[in-house]
Design a protein around this motif. Structure first.
Motif, PDB file in Angstrom:
ATOM      1  N   ARG A 187     -35.434   7.470  12.211  1.00 36.79           N
ATOM      2  CA  ARG A 187     -35.070   6.253  11.464  1.00 36.79           C
ATOM      3  C   ARG A 187     -34.008   6.572  10.410  1.00 36.79           C
ATOM      4  N   ILE A 188     -34.129   7.752   9.813  1.00 35.83           N
ATOM      5  CA  ILE A 188     -33.127   8.161   8.818  1.00 35.83           C
ATOM      6  C   ILE A 188     -31.747   8.253   9.480  1.00 35.83           C
ATOM      7  N   ALA A 189     -31.683   8.886  10.641  1.00 34.80           N
ATOM      8  CA  ALA A 189     -30.390   9.024  11.330  1.00 34.80           C
ATOM      9  C   ALA A 189     -29.819   7.650  11.670  1.00 34.80           C
ATOM     10  N   ILE A 190     -30.683   6.772  12.160  1.00 35.42           N
ATOM     11  CA  ILE A 190     -30.221   5.446  12.589  1.00 35.42           C
ATOM     12  C   ILE A 190     -29.771   4.607  11.384  1.00 35.42           C
ATOM     13  N   THR A 191     -30.475   4.752  10.283  1.00 34.81           N
ATOM     14  CA  THR A 191     -30.150   3.949   9.090  1.00 34.81           C
ATOM     15  C   THR A 191     -28.941   4.483   8.340  1.00 34.81           C
ATOM     16  N   TYR A 192     -28.907   5.807   8.150  1.00 30.93           N
ATOM     17  CA  TYR A 192     -27.926   6.350   7.205  1.00 30.93           C
ATOM     18  C   TYR A 192     -26.615   6.814   7.839  1.00 30.93           C
ATOM     19  N   THR A 193     -26.597   7.027   9.147  1.00 29.22           N
ATOM     20  CA  THR A 193     -25.322   7.436   9.750  1.00 29.22           C
ATOM     21  C   THR A 193     -24.252   6.348   9.564  1.00 29.22           C
ATOM     22  N   PRO A 194     -24.559   5.085   9.868  1.00 27.78           N
ATOM     23  CA  PRO A 194     -23.521   4.065   9.658  1.00 27.78           C
ATOM     24  C   PRO A 194     -23.085   3.979   8.193  1.00 27.78           C
ATOM     25  N   ILE A 195     -24.004   4.212   7.261  1.00 29.37           N
ATOM     26  CA  ILE A 195     -23.641   4.145   5.835  1.00 29.37           C
ATOM     27  C   ILE A 195     -22.693   5.299   5.490  1.00 29.37           C
ATOM     28  N   ALA A 196     -23.010   6.495   5.981  1.00 32.03           N
ATOM     29  CA  ALA A 196     -22.135   7.653   5.702  1.00 32.03           C
ATOM     30  C   ALA A 196     -20.762   7.461   6.333  1.00 32.03           C
ATOM     31  N   LEU A 197     -20.726   6.773   7.461  1.00 33.73           N
ATOM     32  CA  LEU A 197     -19.427   6.539   8.117  1.00 33.73           C
ATOM     33  C   LEU A 197     -18.578   5.546   7.327  1.00 33.73           C
ATOM     34  N   LYS A 198     -19.244   4.542   6.815  1.00 39.44           N
ATOM     35  CA  LYS A 198     -18.519   3.519   6.059  1.00 39.44           C
ATOM     36  C   LYS A 198     -18.122   4.037   4.679  1.00 39.44           C
ATOM     37  N   ASP A 199     -18.982   4.864   4.123  1.00 40.97           N
ATOM     38  CA  ASP A 199     -18.804   5.299   2.735  1.00 40.97           C
ATOM     39  C   ASP A 199     -19.090   6.815   2.687  1.00 40.97           C
ATOM     40  N   PRO A 200     -18.105   7.635   3.096  1.00 45.20           N
ATOM     41  CA  PRO A 200     -18.361   9.086   3.269  1.00 45.20           C
ATOM     42  C   PRO A 200     -18.888   9.791   2.022  1.00 45.20           C
ATOM     43  N   LYS A 201     -18.643   9.225   0.848  1.00 40.55           N
ATOM     44  CA  LYS A 201     -19.128   9.875  -0.373  1.00 40.55           C
ATOM     45  C   LYS A 201     -20.418   9.241  -0.893  1.00 40.55           C
ATOM     46  N   ASN A 202     -21.136   8.571  -0.018  1.00 33.63           N
ATOM     47  CA  ASN A 202     -22.415   7.991  -0.411  1.00 33.63           C
ATOM     48  C   ASN A 202     -23.445   9.122  -0.473  1.00 33.63           C
ATOM     49  N   TYR A 203     -23.798   9.514  -1.690  1.00 29.68           N
ATOM     50  CA  TYR A 203     -24.679  10.684  -1.867  1.00 29.68           C
ATOM     51  C   TYR A 203     -26.027  10.485  -1.169  1.00 29.68           C
ATOM     52  N   GLU A 204     -26.588   9.294  -1.349  1.00 21.22           N
ATOM     53  CA  GLU A 204     -27.922   9.072  -0.778  1.00 21.22           C
ATOM     54  C   GLU A 204     -27.901   9.245   0.746  1.00 21.22           C
ATOM     55  N   ALA A 205     -26.904   8.654   1.383  1.00 21.61           N
ATOM     56  CA  ALA A 205     -26.831   8.757   2.843  1.00 21.61           C
ATOM     57  C   ALA A 205     -26.619  10.209   3.274  1.00 21.61           C
ATOM     58  N   ARG A 206     -25.686  10.884   2.622  1.00 21.40           N
ATOM     59  CA  ARG A 206     -25.414  12.280   2.983  1.00 21.40           C
ATOM     60  C   ARG A 206     -26.647  13.155   2.729  1.00 21.40           C
ATOM     61  N   ALA A 207     -27.356  12.880   1.642  1.00 18.58           N
ATOM     62  CA  ALA A 207     -28.528  13.691   1.307  1.00 18.58           C
ATOM     63  C   ALA A 207     -29.653  13.468   2.316  1.00 18.58           C
ATOM     64  N   LYS A 208     -29.870  12.221   2.668  1.00 16.45           N
ATOM     65  CA  LYS A 208     -30.931  11.920   3.627  1.00 16.45           C
ATOM     66  C   LYS A 208     -30.633  12.599   4.974  1.00 16.45           C
ATOM     67  N   LEU A 209     -29.384  12.511   5.399  1.00 14.28           N
ATOM     68  CA  LEU A 209     -29.019  13.105   6.690  1.00 14.28           C
ATOM     69  C   LEU A 209     -29.134  14.626   6.647  1.00 14.28           C
ATOM     70  N   LEU A 210     -28.723  15.203   5.529  1.00 15.97           N
ATOM     71  CA  LEU A 210     -28.744  16.671   5.431  1.00 15.97           C
ATOM     72  C   LEU A 210     -30.178  17.203   5.431  1.00 15.97           C
ATOM     73  N   TRP A 211     -31.027  16.539   4.671  1.00 11.00           N
ATOM     74  CA  TRP A 211     -32.416  17.015   4.578  1.00 11.00           C
ATOM     75  C   TRP A 211     -33.129  16.852   5.923  1.00 11.00           C
ATOM     76  N   ALA A 212     -32.912  15.696   6.569  1.00 10.22           N
ATOM     77  CA  ALA A 212     -33.572  15.478   7.862  1.00 10.22           C
ATOM     78  C   ALA A 212     -33.072  16.484   8.897  1.00 10.22           C
ATOM     79  N   SER A 213     -31.770  16.702   8.935  1.00  5.63           N
ATOM     80  CA  SER A 213     -31.241  17.610   9.965  1.00  5.63           C
ATOM     81  C   SER A 213     -31.738  19.034   9.748  1.00  5.63           C
ATOM     82  N   THR A 214     -31.949  19.383   8.497  1.00  5.28           N
ATOM     83  CA  THR A 214     -32.413  20.742   8.191  1.00  5.28           C
ATOM     84  C   THR A 214     -33.786  21.036   8.792  1.00  5.28           C
TER      85      THR A 214
END
Ligand code: NZQ
Ligand code: ZN
Length: 360
Positions: A187-214
């Protein structure tokens, strides 16, 4: 210090890291230019530097390719022979230099696992290397370092992450704890990937994706389950070995085809597909006339998500034909980490070829 094709020089991380290392009084030798789908030739070059210079530790600054190559370098630096020996036979890894990583992309989870994947372009093989000696000692995860990841690599990274979790979701004995973690990560990938794409410096989106992928490949996601042989990865690595395609893109093309194939071959696995539809995509059972309709809607939602990211509709769009499919299936049988008899729905060589053909 190892790194890739120069992104860390362009975004300033290189200067930052070098300054820290200099301030700490370290003598630094560099290996640059590690390729996506890292080559064993880079690993041998890195091991040579380590041996000649008496290097104490390796610091990988980059993505999965840099971290994976660095794991192999750490092992090969302590081995008397070519690095490919260690890829073919992990039991030959008897020692390794300590590895530290600064991960720059949410994707592989290599920063928090004990494996890597190395390509031998001469033999057209892309194979894992793994050992408990290869866990990074420390990995630094700063979401702001992923702000500069370009859109195509952000997409590939998210698709890779999603696949890592799907690989341990579509197993027979999924434990409730693992199931909860996996569904949340998807769900994190599905929710936050589009946000990171639209707003590459969105800390929350990048953080959620990084933690989940780890958490994708370190065993957390199969706590209580037997685990998985990562069948989709096995197939994708074969395709990458022949065609040098981006790992995450290959996975996104293959995944829906593989899932549909399993359900068709053994309809008794349907309950997990209901979970996919309801728990990951939030579809409601009462809105569908049958379980089959719900499952179809879940699979369609997954396909639509990949399509929304611009994933090519098939491998043929990447210039791939069925020329090598039989050889790929045969190679998996002899070289992969586990037998396809033990995947969600057991698969023969012909089944693997069928999935590849349906992915064209
Ligand atoms: O090479 P540079 O110039 O650094 O650029 C990279 C590269 O072009 C760029 N990039 C990374 N971080 C960036 C950035 N560009 C701008 N800003 C940043 N912060 O992205 C491109 C891809 O990098 P790469 O390291 O290849 O990506 P990824 O992390 O997706 O790694 C892919 C490799 O990892 C293997 C894959 O098979 C593939 O070879 N895997 C490793 C696994 C593991 N160790 O557990 C598991 C995975 O399933 C996967 O197989
Ligand atoms: Zn992967």
């Amino acid at each position: 210090m190892t790194y890739g094709g120069g992104s860390i020089k362009r975004n300033g991380l290189y200067d930052l890291v070098k300054a820290e290392l200099n301030a700490a009084g370290c003598t630094v030798f560099e290996l640059s230019g590690i390729e996506p789908n890292p080559r064993v030739t880079s690993v041998d070059a890195g091991a040579k530097i380590c041996k000649e210079q008496g290097v104490d530790l390796v610091l990988a600054v980059g993505g999965g390719s840099t971290m994976d190559a660095s794991k192999a370098i750490c092992a090969a630096a302590c081995y008397d022979g070519p690095a490919w020996d260690l890829v073919l036979d992990h039991s030959k890894i008897k020692a390794a230099l300590p590895l530290f990583t600064i991960n720059t992309i949410a994707a592989t989870g290599s920063e928090y696992d004990s494996a890597g994947v190395i390509t031998n372009w001469d033999t057209k093989e892309k194979l894992p290397i793994g050992s408990s000696l290869l866990w990074p000692v420390v990995s630094f995860l700063d979401p702001s370092l992923t702000y500069t990841v370009p859109a195509n690599q952000t997409i590939a990274g998210s698709c890779d992450m999603m696949s890592h979790f799907f690989e341990v979701y579509f197993v027979r004995d999924l434990s409730p704890i693992a199931q909860g973690l996996i569904e949340a990560a998807e769900r994190i990938a599905i929710t936050y990937t589009p946000i990171a794409l639209k707003d590459p410096k969105n800390y929350e989106a990048r953080a959620k994706l990084l933690w989940a992928s780890t958490l994708g490949c370190n065993g957390f996601a199969n706590l209580g389950s037997t685990g998985s042989i990562f069948p989709c990865h096995a197939i994708e690595h074969e395709v990458s070995a022949y065609y040098d395609i981006t790992h995450g893109i290959g996975l996104a093309i293959l995944t829906p085809r593989l899932l549909r194939f399993w359900l068709e071959k053994d309809p008794s696995v349907a309950p997990r597909y209901v979970d996919l539809a309801t728990n990951i995509f939030g579809l409601r059972r009462e809105n569908y006339e049958s379980e089959a309709a719900l499952i179809e809607a879940g699979l369609k939602a997954l396909e639509d998500f990949y399509a929304s990211l611009g994933i090519p509709s098939g491998l043929s769009k990447l210039g791939i034909t069925n020329e090598h499919f039989a050889a790929m299936a045969e190679h998996i049988k002899t070289h992969w980490i586990g037998s396809f008899d033990y995947c969600f729905v057991p698969m023969t060589n012909e089944d693997i070829v069928t999935v590849l053909e349906r992915s064209l």
